[in-house]
Design a protein around this motif. Structure first.
Motif, short mmCIF file in Angstrom:
data_model
loop_
_atom_site.label_atom_id
_atom_site.label_comp_id
_atom_site.label_asym_id
_atom_site.label_seq_id
_atom_site.Cartn_x
_atom_site.Cartn_y
_atom_site.Cartn_z
N TRP A 140 45.52 76.08 -18.12
CA TRP A 140 45.31 75.79 -19.53
C TRP A 140 44.59 74.46 -19.69
O TRP A 140 44.93 73.48 -19.06
N LEU A 141 43.63 74.44 -20.58
CA LEU A 141 42.94 73.21 -20.92
C LEU A 141 43.48 72.74 -22.26
O LEU A 141 43.88 73.55 -23.10
N PHE A 142 43.51 71.44 -22.48
CA PHE A 142 43.98 70.92 -23.75
C PHE A 142 43.32 69.57 -24.02
O PHE A 142 42.87 68.90 -23.11
N LEU A 143 43.26 69.22 -25.28
CA LEU A 143 42.71 67.95 -25.70
C LEU A 143 43.87 66.99 -25.92
O LEU A 143 44.79 67.28 -26.68
N ASP A 144 43.86 65.87 -25.24
CA ASP A 144 44.94 64.88 -25.35
C ASP A 144 44.68 63.99 -26.55
O ASP A 144 43.86 63.09 -26.50
N ARG A 145 45.41 64.25 -27.64
CA ARG A 145 45.29 63.43 -28.84
C ARG A 145 46.53 62.57 -29.05
O ARG A 145 46.75 62.06 -30.14
N SER A 146 47.34 62.45 -28.01
CA SER A 146 48.54 61.62 -28.14
C SER A 146 48.13 60.16 -28.30
O SER A 146 47.04 59.76 -27.89
N ARG A 147 49.01 59.37 -28.89
CA ARG A 147 48.70 57.98 -29.21
C ARG A 147 48.30 57.18 -27.95
O ARG A 147 47.34 56.43 -27.97
N ASN A 148 49.03 57.36 -26.87
CA ASN A 148 48.73 56.57 -25.66
C ASN A 148 47.99 57.38 -24.59
O ASN A 148 47.91 56.97 -23.44
N ARG A 149 47.45 58.53 -24.95
CA ARG A 149 46.66 59.37 -24.05
C ARG A 149 47.41 59.70 -22.76
O ARG A 149 46.86 59.62 -21.66
N SER A 150 48.67 60.11 -22.89
CA SER A 150 49.49 60.39 -21.71
C SER A 150 49.98 61.83 -21.65
O SER A 150 50.87 62.15 -20.88
N ARG A 151 49.41 62.70 -22.45
CA ARG A 151 49.84 64.10 -22.47
C ARG A 151 49.57 64.72 -21.10
O ARG A 151 48.51 64.54 -20.52
N ARG A 152 50.57 65.49 -20.57
CA ARG A 152 50.45 66.03 -19.22
C ARG A 152 50.45 67.54 -19.16
O ARG A 152 50.28 68.11 -18.09
N TRP A 153 50.69 68.23 -20.28
CA TRP A 153 50.72 69.69 -20.25
C TRP A 153 50.25 70.23 -21.59
O TRP A 153 50.22 69.53 -22.60
N CYS A 154 49.93 71.52 -21.58
CA CYS A 154 49.38 72.14 -22.78
C CYS A 154 50.41 72.25 -23.89
O CYS A 154 50.12 71.98 -25.04
N ASP A 155 51.63 72.68 -23.55
CA ASP A 155 52.66 72.92 -24.55
C ASP A 155 54.02 72.69 -23.92
O ASP A 155 54.30 73.16 -22.83
N MET A 156 54.89 71.99 -24.62
CA MET A 156 56.22 71.69 -24.10
C MET A 156 57.01 72.96 -23.81
O MET A 156 57.78 73.03 -22.85
N LYS A 157 56.81 74.01 -24.61
CA LYS A 157 57.59 75.24 -24.45
C LYS A 157 57.24 76.00 -23.18
O LYS A 157 58.03 76.78 -22.68
N THR A 158 56.05 75.80 -22.64
CA THR A 158 55.65 76.54 -21.44
C THR A 158 55.50 75.58 -20.26
O THR A 158 56.42 75.40 -19.48
N CYS A 159 54.37 74.95 -20.18
CA CYS A 159 54.10 74.07 -19.03
C CYS A 159 55.07 72.90 -18.95
O CYS A 159 55.50 72.52 -17.86
N GLY A 160 55.42 72.33 -20.09
CA GLY A 160 56.35 71.20 -20.09
C GLY A 160 57.70 71.60 -19.55
O GLY A 160 58.29 70.88 -18.73
N ASN A 161 58.22 72.73 -19.98
CA ASN A 161 59.50 73.21 -19.45
C ASN A 161 59.42 73.47 -17.96
O ASN A 161 60.33 73.14 -17.20
N ARG A 162 58.32 74.09 -17.52
CA ARG A 162 58.15 74.36 -16.09
C ARG A 162 58.12 73.07 -15.29
O ARG A 162 58.74 72.96 -14.24
N GLU A 163 57.39 72.08 -15.79
CA GLU A 163 57.29 70.80 -15.09
C GLU A 163 58.64 70.11 -15.02
O GLU A 163 59.04 69.60 -13.97
N LYS A 164 59.37 70.10 -16.12
CA LYS A 164 60.70 69.49 -16.12
C LYS A 164 61.64 70.23 -15.19
O LYS A 164 62.43 69.61 -14.46
N ALA A 165 61.58 71.56 -15.19
CA ALA A 165 62.44 72.35 -14.30
C ALA A 165 62.09 72.08 -12.84
O ALA A 165 62.97 71.96 -11.99
N ARG A 166 60.79 71.96 -12.55
CA ARG A 166 60.36 71.68 -11.18
C ARG A 166 60.87 70.32 -10.73
O ARG A 166 61.42 70.18 -9.63
N ARG A 167 60.75 69.30 -11.58
CA ARG A 167 61.24 67.96 -11.22
C ARG A 167 62.75 67.96 -11.04
O ARG A 167 63.27 67.33 -10.12
#
Length: 174
Positions: A140-167
């Motif tokens: 997935w590609l995404f545009l990082d519009r977060s305030r500090n430009r630190s977004r790491r995944w497309c959506d918290m519900k999918t990639c974010g959950n996977r990343e947190k589960a992996r960690r």
């Protein structure tokens, strides 16, 4: 070429001394055509090799397999690409072992793949040490519009959950 199989996993010979050599050696009896055996005939085989060679953790291997079962065409394409690269490695290493020069086209391909691979890593701090972390899914590609430009995944519900589960899995099974 199948993408998946439910047979007992092959135990790969990892005696080459380097991951790239072990990968090139995933064909047994390569020079005897009637006895030649390719041990990477499915995507599951490729993931099993990566896990056995410690290129992937068990959790990462499970993530790859889960994704592959949902995206079979991508798994087939990834397997085909891996097998093509394996042959490039084998030709280059065979030439060097015979005291010859590796074909320039193969060296270019190895260099191109190395450059491409480096775009999939980032330096992370874990347990007080720094190490390279390889991002396993950049589908997935995404545009990082977060305030500090630190977004790491497309959506918290999918990639974010996977990343947190992996960690979490890595912390619990370290």
């Amino acid at each position: 070429m199948e993408s998946h199989r439910r047979q007992p996993e092959y135990a790969f010979d990892l005696s080459g001394g380097d991951l790239s050599l072990d990968f090139a050696n995933t064909v047994s009896r390569r020079t005897v055509q009637e006895r030649r055996t390719d041990h990477l005939t499915t995507y599951d085989d490729l993931v099993a090799f990566a896990r056995q060679s410690k290129a992937l953790s068990l959790g990462e291997a499970e993530q790859h397999l889960s994704y592959a079962h949902q995206h079979q065409q991508r798994a087939k394409a990834a397997l085909r690409e891996a097998l093509e690269f394996r042959e490039v490695l084998y030709r280059a290493f065979s030439a060097l072992a015979a005291g010859s020069q590796a074909p320039p086209s193969d060296l270019r391909e190895i260099n191109n793949r190395a450059i491409q691979a480096m775009t999939h890593r980032k330096l992370v701090r874990e347990d007080g040490r720094y190490r390279w972390h390889w991002r396993w899914n950049k589908a997935w590609l995404f545009l990082d519009r977060s305030r500090n430009r630190s977004r790491r995944w497309c959506d918290m519900k999918t990639c974010g959950n996977r990343e947190k589960a992996r960690r979490h899995y890595q912390r619990e099974h370290a």
